[in-house]
Write a protein that holds these residues in place. Structure first.
Motif, PDB file in Angstrom:
ATOM      1  N   LYS A  60      -6.025   1.846   6.500  1.00  0.00           N
ATOM      2  CA  LYS A  60      -5.456   1.321   7.445  1.00  0.00           C
ATOM      3  C   LYS A  60      -6.117   1.198   8.836  1.00  0.00           C
ATOM      4  CE  LYS A  60      -0.581   1.844   6.015  1.00  0.00           C
ATOM      5  NZ  LYS A  60       0.447   2.530   6.078  1.00  0.00           N
ATOM      6  N   ASP A  61      -6.807   2.075   9.038  1.00  0.00           N
ATOM      7  CA  ASP A  61      -7.681   2.105  10.171  1.00  0.00           C
ATOM      8  C   ASP A  61      -8.979   1.348  10.118  1.00  0.00           C
ATOM      9  OD1 ASP A  61      -5.955   3.829  11.352  1.00  0.00           O
ATOM     10  OD2 ASP A  61      -7.272   5.614  11.299  1.00  0.00           O
TER      11      ASP A  61
ATOM     12  N   ILE B 153      -7.297  -2.041  -4.399  1.00  0.00           N
ATOM     13  CA  ILE B 153      -6.843  -1.952  -3.038  1.00  0.00           C
ATOM     14  C   ILE B 153      -7.911  -2.780  -2.161  1.00  0.00           C
ATOM     15  CG2 ILE B 153      -6.123  -0.584  -0.829  1.00  0.00           C
ATOM     16  CD1 ILE B 153      -5.483   1.598  -3.116  1.00  0.00           C
ATOM     17  N   VAL B 154      -7.502  -4.042  -1.793  1.00  0.00           N
ATOM     18  CA  VAL B 154      -8.533  -4.416  -0.978  1.00  0.00           C
ATOM     19  C   VAL B 154      -8.315  -5.074   0.446  1.00  0.00           C
ATOM     20  CG1 VAL B 154     -10.038  -6.828  -1.291  1.00  0.00           C
ATOM     21  CG2 VAL B 154      -9.026  -5.812  -3.465  1.00  0.00           C
ATOM     22  N   GLY B 155      -9.337  -5.006   1.337  1.00  0.00           N
ATOM     23  CA  GLY B 155      -9.102  -5.520   2.572  1.00  0.00           C
ATOM     24  C   GLY B 155     -10.440  -5.975   3.086  1.00  0.00           C
TER      25      GLY B 155
ATOM     26  N   LYS C  21      -4.457  -5.795   0.828  1.00  0.00           N
ATOM     27  CA  LYS C  21      -3.528  -6.480  -0.291  1.00  0.00           C
ATOM     28  C   LYS C  21      -3.973  -5.458  -1.558  1.00  0.00           C
ATOM     29  CE  LYS C  21      -3.250 -10.579   1.113  1.00  0.00           C
ATOM     30  NZ  LYS C  21      -2.136 -11.737   1.093  1.00  0.00           N
ATOM     31  N   VAL C  22      -2.814  -5.016  -2.511  1.00  0.00           N
ATOM     32  CA  VAL C  22      -2.891  -4.282  -3.495  1.00  0.00           C
ATOM     33  C   VAL C  22      -2.495  -4.661  -4.570  1.00  0.00           C
ATOM     34  CG1 VAL C  22      -2.035  -2.077  -4.417  1.00  0.00           C
ATOM     35  CG2 VAL C  22      -2.477  -2.248  -1.992  1.00  0.00           C
TER      36      VAL C  22
ATOM     37  N   LEU D 289       0.840  -1.342  -0.011  1.00  0.00           N
ATOM     38  CA  LEU D 289       0.105  -0.007  -0.168  1.00  0.00           C
ATOM     39  C   LEU D 289       0.686   1.309  -0.060  1.00  0.00           C
ATOM     40  CD1 LEU D 289      -2.906   1.084   0.323  1.00  0.00           C
ATOM     41  CD2 LEU D 289      -2.608   1.171   2.656  1.00  0.00           C
ATOM     42  N   ASP D 290       1.899   1.338   0.750  1.00  0.00           N
ATOM     43  CA  ASP D 290       2.902   2.423   1.042  1.00  0.00           C
ATOM     44  C   ASP D 290       3.564   2.773  -0.292  1.00  0.00           C
ATOM     45  OD1 ASP D 290       1.967   3.181   3.404  1.00  0.00           O
ATOM     46  OD2 ASP D 290       3.326   1.926   4.450  1.00  0.00           O
TER      47      ASP D 290
END
Length: 133
Positions: free
Chosen positions: A94-95, A114-116, A101-102, A61-62
């Motif tokens: 992130k929170d 960008i999946v979470g 995962k990207v 991500l970063d």
């Protein structure tokens, strides 16, 4: 709960454009009841309707936001103003999401997802495009 998260992601990404050779907005996705199994490239290809033959690159991500969320000397005013917004977007992701995962799908015109995981067991994502020739 999940609706709140997608709302936060929409607000955090609203008006932002991903910088590459072209600039694209962000779109928010939600896939319900998808976290029984881990997030994989294949799963993301299926969920997004891409061919399973599509080339996939996974990045951090970063790393994805390395040029957006950090101010560079050569930035113009708009880019400078967007740095805190991109930082806020990364923080919001992130929170609110775990196991982020990207995935970069395809070449040249690349779809970025960008999946979470959300606390309630859904998958949330934001997507954009980057153009790299």
């Amino acid at each position: 709960m999940t609706n709140e998260i997608t709302e936060k992601l929409k607000q955090a990404s609203d008006g932002l454009l991903m910088m590459s050779e072209s600039e694209y907005p962000f779109e928010v996705f939600l896939w319900s009841n998808q976290v029984q199994e881990p997030i994989t490239a294949q799963k993301v290809l299926q969920l997004t309707g891409h061919s399973l033959e599509t080339s996939v690159e996974e990045v951090e991500l970063d790393y994805l936001f390395r040029n957006c969320a950090v101010e560079k000397e050569w930035y113009d005013e708009i880019q400078k103003q967007n740095v805190p917004k991109f930082k806020s977007l990364v923080k919001t992701l992130k929170d609110n999401l775990t196991d982020i995962k990207v995935y970069r799908l395809g070449t040249i015109n690349i779809d970025v997802y960008i999946v979470g995981k959300t606390p309630s067991g859904d998958l949330a994502a934001i997507s954009t495009k980057v153009v790299e020739t």
